[in-house]
Design a protein around this motif. Structure first.
Motif, PDB file in Angstrom:
ATOM      1  N   ALA A  41      83.549   4.112  82.300  1.00  0.00           N
ATOM      2  CA  ALA A  41      82.937   2.798  82.511  1.00  0.00           C
ATOM      3  C   ALA A  41      82.240   2.281  81.265  1.00  0.00           C
ATOM      4  CB  ALA A  41      81.946   2.868  83.674  1.00  0.00           C
TER       5      ALA A  41
ATOM      6  N   THR B 140      80.367  -5.637  78.030  1.00  0.00           N
ATOM      7  CA  THR B 140      80.696  -4.889  79.236  1.00  0.00           C
ATOM      8  C   THR B 140      79.616  -5.037  80.295  1.00  0.00           C
ATOM      9  OG1 THR B 140      81.787  -3.306  77.819  1.00  0.00           O
ATOM     10  CG2 THR B 140      81.338  -2.610  80.051  1.00  0.00           C
ATOM     11  N   TYR B 144      79.944  -6.437  84.061  1.00  0.00           N
ATOM     12  CA  TYR B 144      79.519  -5.699  85.263  1.00  0.00           C
ATOM     13  C   TYR B 144      78.384  -6.418  85.984  1.00  0.00           C
ATOM     14  CZ  TYR B 144      82.113  -1.589  83.543  1.00  0.00           C
ATOM     15  OH  TYR B 144      83.075  -0.732  83.110  1.00  0.00           O
TER      16      TYR B 144
END
Lengths: 291, 288
Positions: A41, B140, B144
């Motif tokens: 992730a 990122t 998210y």
């Protein structure tokens, strides 16, 4: 759940996995999954996404036409070559000083570690104010003793970059001195005693005993320090902010500068440009450490 | 009876001692000047601070009072920000310990398939400079939906801290004898029991070192904190310190006071755990 997630990792695809794996191995997979999730992730996805953003050649054309980028690349090289060699040589020298057995040197070594133990923000800002041309302590002292105004330290790109290198050395010198000290202490004392009997001079002892024994460690430290110095954002950003006129940027601060200007593609492209330097170093370090 | 003669140092010894002092004194000054400067600012009233004195004429603790009572525009959220720093550092320490200990146990003791590769991937991440990962990480976290939450910084710091943690813990656990695990298995212990009752207690010194490492890394972090957090009540102390520079007439004496307060806990933690840190970290940092 966790087992199915980690299944591609296993050596026997397609087989009914739990049957082939022993219970400890199933537990092993369960226990390694948290890290794998973090890795996927927050490392794989961002890096892949970043490269995807930087894929267009036009980014690199724009980057190479930006004079700030060229300047930052040169600055980075100067920072690396001067900063690291100076730092490692001083660390090598001081490691020899700190292995002397004196109680006051023991105490000094406890104080010496402070720059590494305290956070960099307040100390770098402290240096920044010390170098303030009007109110800083340095120029006030210069005025007191010579009657002249001191230089405008952070307004000259060469001086400002040198000061940033100085701050970098101040911060990381204790760590490398400590590492090189462990290297020195690992050398057998018998060698020195034998050399003493043979009447070897101080220099000969260093040249023929200390240096050959420490060379592999010294090289590893230099390379590792190179990678970390490439990523040193604080020393430059907090001291000069990349100024004056964006002339003291290094690659790590330049990426952030583009990011703040909302030019994410350029930010990524500038980082990709550092990869030819970073990846061989990383490869070499991994080879060394995973022996 | 012969008294032991009081031996005076020879010229050579005295010269050696003098040379050592000649190195020691500059080293002491070099090390302490920025920290001393910060301290002098913290105990100086504004007029003294800006006059470049080596010691203030009227040392005072007034600056600390202003900081603790949040009596300045830049300091109005001091306690909240101190709290943020603490919570984030503690969470990073706990999460890193959990993730890295489990992974190191799986790789080193349970010999999980693919463990070697995971270790190499972790090592690779460790060597990529964090400042280069910051740009894609920022995007990122935006994707998210974590931007401007503590989780963004916590997860980013865990990502950065765990590779080294896994590597050091793996090195340390390889040194534990295999016979321990074998004996425990003979006694019918499950993997989890071995982990809890054998592995963790034996690894305690390394775990303390790694926990301290992760906590200090998170507490000291500036770049990621300043990219990932922006609201005044969400940011950590280092970002607040950086924000002082935004104004032209920054209250430098208060900046230095806050910086001094902020620098104390890591220094104290470092010296408290020095025994573990020096052994655990330098041994792992460079294997020659």
């Amino acid at each position: 759940m966790a087992i199915t997630l980690a299944a591609p990792d296993s050596a026997v695809p397609g087989a009914p996995l739990p049957a082939r794996l022993s219970t400890p191995q199933v537990w092993g997979i369960v226990m390694i999954v948290p890290y794998l999730l973090v890795f996927l992730a927050f490392v794989v996805y961002p890096v892949g996404y970043g490269f995807w953003l930087a894929r267009q050649p036009s980014n690199y054309v724009a980057l190479f036409h930006d004079p700030i980028f060229a300047r930052a690349a040169v600055n980075t090289l100067i920072f690396l070559v001067v900063g690291i060699n100076l730092k490692m040589l001083i660390a090598l020298f001081l490691s020899g000083f700190f292995v002397q057995s004196r109680s006051w040197i023991k105490w000094l070594s406890v104080i010496f570690i402070l720059p590494w133990a305290v956070p960099s923000i307040p100390t770098i800002l402290s240096v920044r104010f010390m170098l303030n041309p009007e109110w800083g302590m340095v120029n006030q002292l210069i005025f007191k003793f010579t009657g002249d105004d001191g230089p405008n330290w952070l307004n000259d790109p060469t001086v400002a970059l040198s000061m940033a290198i100085g701050v970098h050395i101040w911060k990381s010198l204790p760590f490398w001195t400590l590492i090189l000290m462990t290297g020195r202490l690992a050398i057998s004392q018998d060698l020195f005693e034998a050399a003493e009997v043979d009447g070897a001079s101080w220099w000969q002892k260093f040249r023929y005993i200390t240096w050959p024994s420490m060379l592999p460690l010294y090289l590893t430290c230099t390379l590792l320090s190179m990678i970390w110095t490439l990523g040193d954002f604080n020393s430059v950003y907090l001291l000069t902010g990349g100024g004056p006129a964006d002339l003291t940027h290094v690659l790590s601060t330049l990426g952030i500068r583009y990011l703040r200007l909302d030019q994410l593609n350029l930010a990524m492209a500038s980082i990709v440009c550092a990869m030819p330097l970073v990846l061989p170093l990383v490869y070499f370090m991994m080879k060394r450490l995973s022996r | 009876m012969k008294l032991p003669a009081l031996r005076l140092p020879t010229w050579r010894e005295a010269g050696h001692e003098a040379r050592l002092l000649l190195i020691g004194i500059p080293v002491l000054i070099w090390t302490l000047v920025p920290i001393y400067h910060m301290f002098v600012f913290a105990i100086s009233p504004k007029e003294d601070a800006f006059s470049g004195k080596l010691w203030p004429t009227h040392p005072t603790l007034h600056n600390f009072e202003i900081v603790f009572y949040q009596q300045h525009y830049f300091l109005r959220d001091f306690w909240v920000q101190l709290g943020n720093s603490t919570v984030i550092a503690a969470s990073v320490g706990a999460l890193t310990l959990f993730i890295a200990t489990a992974a190191a146990f799986a790789i080193s003791r349970l010999r999980v398939p693919g463990g070697r590769m995971v270790l190499n991937l972790a090592l690779f991440t460790y060597f990529i400079p964090a400042a280069f990962l910051a740009v894609p990480m920022y995007r990122t976290m935006g994707n998210y939906g974590l931007l401007n939450t503590s989780w963004a910084l916590i997860l980013a710091m865990v990502t950065i801290a765990s590779p080294y943690a896994i590597w050091v813990l793996k090195q340390a656990s390889d040194k534990l004898p295999v016979e321990l695990d074998e004996a425990a298995v003979m006694d019918g212990a499950t993997s989890l029991q071995i982990f809890r009752l054998v592995y963790v207690p034996l690894m305690m010194p390394s775990l303390v070192a790694i926990g301290t490492y992760a906590v200090l890394l998170a507490w000291n972090e500036y770049l990621y904190a300043f990219l990932l957090l922006s609201n005044d009540r969400d940011i950590t102390l280092p970002v607040a310190l950086g924000n002082f520079l935004a104004a032209d007439d920054s209250p430098w004496e208060l900046l230095m006071t806050t910086g001094f307060i902020y620098a104390l806990p890591p220094a104290a933690i470092y010296y408290a755990f020095r025994r573990y840190m020096v052994g655990g970290l330098t041994a792992g940092a460079v294997k020659s």
